[in-house]
Design an enzyme around this catalytic site. Structure first.
Site, PDB file in Angstrom:
ATOM      1  N   SER A  64      60.161   6.345  50.414  1.00  0.00           N
ATOM      2  CA  SER A  64      59.989   7.514  51.280  1.00  0.00           C
ATOM      3  C   SER A  64      61.266   7.756  52.091  1.00  0.00           C
ATOM      4  O   SER A  64      62.315   8.002  51.502  1.00  0.00           O
ATOM      5  CB  SER A  64      58.770   7.318  52.179  1.00  0.00           C
ATOM      6  OG  SER A  64      58.417   8.527  52.803  1.00  0.00           O
ATOM      7  N   ASP A  77      53.115  12.857  43.640  1.00  0.00           N
ATOM      8  CA  ASP A  77      53.459  12.896  45.057  1.00  0.00           C
ATOM      9  C   ASP A  77      54.005  14.265  45.426  1.00  0.00           C
ATOM     10  O   ASP A  77      54.807  14.850  44.686  1.00  0.00           O
ATOM     11  CB  ASP A  77      54.499  11.815  45.353  1.00  0.00           C
ATOM     12  CG  ASP A  77      54.966  11.817  46.791  1.00  0.00           C
ATOM     13  OD1 ASP A  77      54.164  12.181  47.670  1.00  0.00           O
ATOM     14  OD2 ASP A  77      56.131  11.469  47.034  1.00  0.00           O
ATOM     15  N   HIS A 131      52.809   8.665  46.019  1.00  0.00           N
ATOM     16  CA  HIS A 131      53.937   8.296  46.871  1.00  0.00           C
ATOM     17  C   HIS A 131      54.194   6.796  46.871  1.00  0.00           C
ATOM     18  O   HIS A 131      55.337   6.354  46.863  1.00  0.00           O
ATOM     19  CB  HIS A 131      53.637   8.780  48.295  1.00  0.00           C
ATOM     20  CG  HIS A 131      54.813   8.803  49.208  1.00  0.00           C
ATOM     21  ND1 HIS A 131      55.897   9.627  49.018  1.00  0.00           N
ATOM     22  CD2 HIS A 131      55.086   8.100  50.339  1.00  0.00           C
ATOM     23  CE1 HIS A 131      56.783   9.448  49.998  1.00  0.00           C
ATOM     24  NE2 HIS A 131      56.307   8.527  50.802  1.00  0.00           N
TER      25      HIS A 131
END
Length: 444
Positions: A165, A369, A421
């Site tokens: 991320s 994601d 994610h």
């Protein structure tokens, strides 16, 4: 419980490492075949990063050392430990632990660091938690030096940095600091999972992702093209016309971290994930605020209750050597996120410098994601201008197509089919195979 560790001579005397060693964990119902430590690394005077280090279950002396960083900015790497690739996870009851059959420490020594200060159990004596990309890279570098001072026997192991991320900023910037620093580290490469690599490309690509995944009707798509496109070129990045489209992605109740999974938890209940979205889509959020559209209900969709309950138990804190004076552990820190300054709109120059040094790189994305979608990262890799050395092709895990990949010299772009994610959490088997292939520089 850990008596078998007495038979493992590979790290020298136990007394040398005793202060931080974890010899008991509440809720553990199995005997681990690895050693682990939890304590603090000094990033600078008065600033301390909490770390959790687990040795390889195979051969700690020869196996690589991997640093894992979650992102946010302001979210804890212990989420990666307890939900993704750590040796054990927490049951839904928040009281017992179970082994992770796809733990990354089966083949590597893995170091988890809660960074920056103010995240999780990391802290600063002066409680000043304002920071930025460069400061975090420098503090992480100093924390690494502190780690190798505690564990000098690992300084010669092959070393890799993984970030997820906003770790898409943390990992490359730290990698460059390590690669050009004075510390003697056997640094081999870096990997970014569903990471932010370019804010512009991430925002631009999300509109295409949403349309081709059936989120926008033809009327909206037509309006977007009329208002944002000219002569075949579209600008969804700076346009004020994308608010409705972004609202469908982030305000309708979809799980932005995994499109095809339900949204867990109560919408708007975790400000840390709201803060994450404001960093990933800063310009877009400003446009929404201008139009008086609330951003207070970005659905978190992530259930971290079990981890929070377990980590905040008094006996767990004591086992992990957490000072009694520190506040309860939380998944993300609003205080850090609110005061964080992003310095880099793109990681392009950093990647080119790292790759020119001969380091190996991996950019991997779960393809469902929407926070850091695969298309934006694919465009980023292609925009580096590197010569492709393989065609875009499928890769296999457990006799099934696990995704697709393409190599550009020492950089690989790879997708993980059906994952969101947090790839190691939602596709643990393929993630483990990918991890092993990257560490060994093998085929996918």
């Amino acid at each position: 419980l850990f008596s078998l560790f007495l038979t493992l001579p590979f790290l020298g005397s136990r007394a040398h490492y005793a202060p931080d060693e974890v010899t008991y964990l509440p809720g553990m119902t199995f005997k681990p075949n690895y050693r682990q430590w939890s304590g603090y690394l000094q990033a600078r005077p008065g600033k301390f990063f909490h770390y959790w280090f687990v040795t390889s279950q195979r051969d700690p002396v020869k196996d690589p050392l991997v640093l894992w960083l979650n992102g946010g900015p302001g979210c804890s790497s212990l989420d990666g430990f307890l939900s993704e690739n750590g040796p054990f996870h927490v049951n839904d009851d928040g009281a017992t632990l179970y082994e992770n059959p796809f733990s990354w420490n089966k083949i590597a020594n893995v170091l988890y660091v809660e960074s920056p200060a103010g995240v999780g159990y990391s802290y600063s004596d002066d409680k000043n938690y304002a920071t930025d990309d460069d400061q975090v890279a420098e503090d992480n570098y100093r924390a690494l030096q502190s780690f190798f001072a505690k564990f000098p026997k690992f300084a010669q192991n092959d070393f890799f940095i993984f970030g997820e991320s906003y770790g898409g900023i943390y990992a490359p910037t730290l990698s460059l600091r390590v690669a050009t620093g004075a510390a003697t580290i056997n640094f081999k490469g870096f990997a970014v999972g569903n990471g932010i690599t370019s804010f512009a490309l991430n925002k631009q690509s999300l509109i295409y992702f949403g349309y081709y995944h059936g989120l926008f009707g033809e009327d909206l798509w037509r309006d977007l093209n009329i208002n944002c496109c000219d002569k075949g070129s579209c600008n969804f990045y700076n346009s004020s016309s994308v608010g409705v489209a972004f609202g469908i992605v982030y305000e309708s109740g979809l799980n932005e971290y995994a499109l095809y999974l339900n949204c867990e938890g109560v919408r708007g209940s975790h400000k840390g994930y709201e803060r994450t979205m404001t960093h990933l889509f800063k310009n877009y959020m400003k446009q929404w605020l201008t139009h008086k559209v609330s951003v207070a209900h970005v659905p978190p969709c992530i259930n971290s209750t079990a981890q929070m309950n377990w980590l905040n138990r008094g006996d767990v804190r004591k086992a992990l050597h957490i000072p009694d004076t520190l506040p309860p552990w939380d998944l993300c820190s609003d205080e850090v996120g609110e005061q964080y300054t992003t310095l880099y709109p793109t990681m392009k120059d950093v990647y080119l410098k790292l790759l020119s040094l001969g380091l190996r790189g991996l950019v991997y994305n779960g393809d469902t994601d929407m926070a850091c979608n695969f298309l934006g990262d694919q465009w980023f890799v292609e925009d580096l201008g590197l010569k492709e050395t393989t065609k875009y092709q499928l890769w296999i895990s457990d006799d099934q197509i696990a995704g697709f990949y393409q190599q550009f010299g020492n950089l690989t772009f790879l997708t993980v089919k059906g994952a969101g994610h947090m790839v190691p959490q939602w596709a643990p088997g393929p993630a483990f195979d990918m991890f092993q292939s990257f560490l060994t520089n093998g085929s996918y």
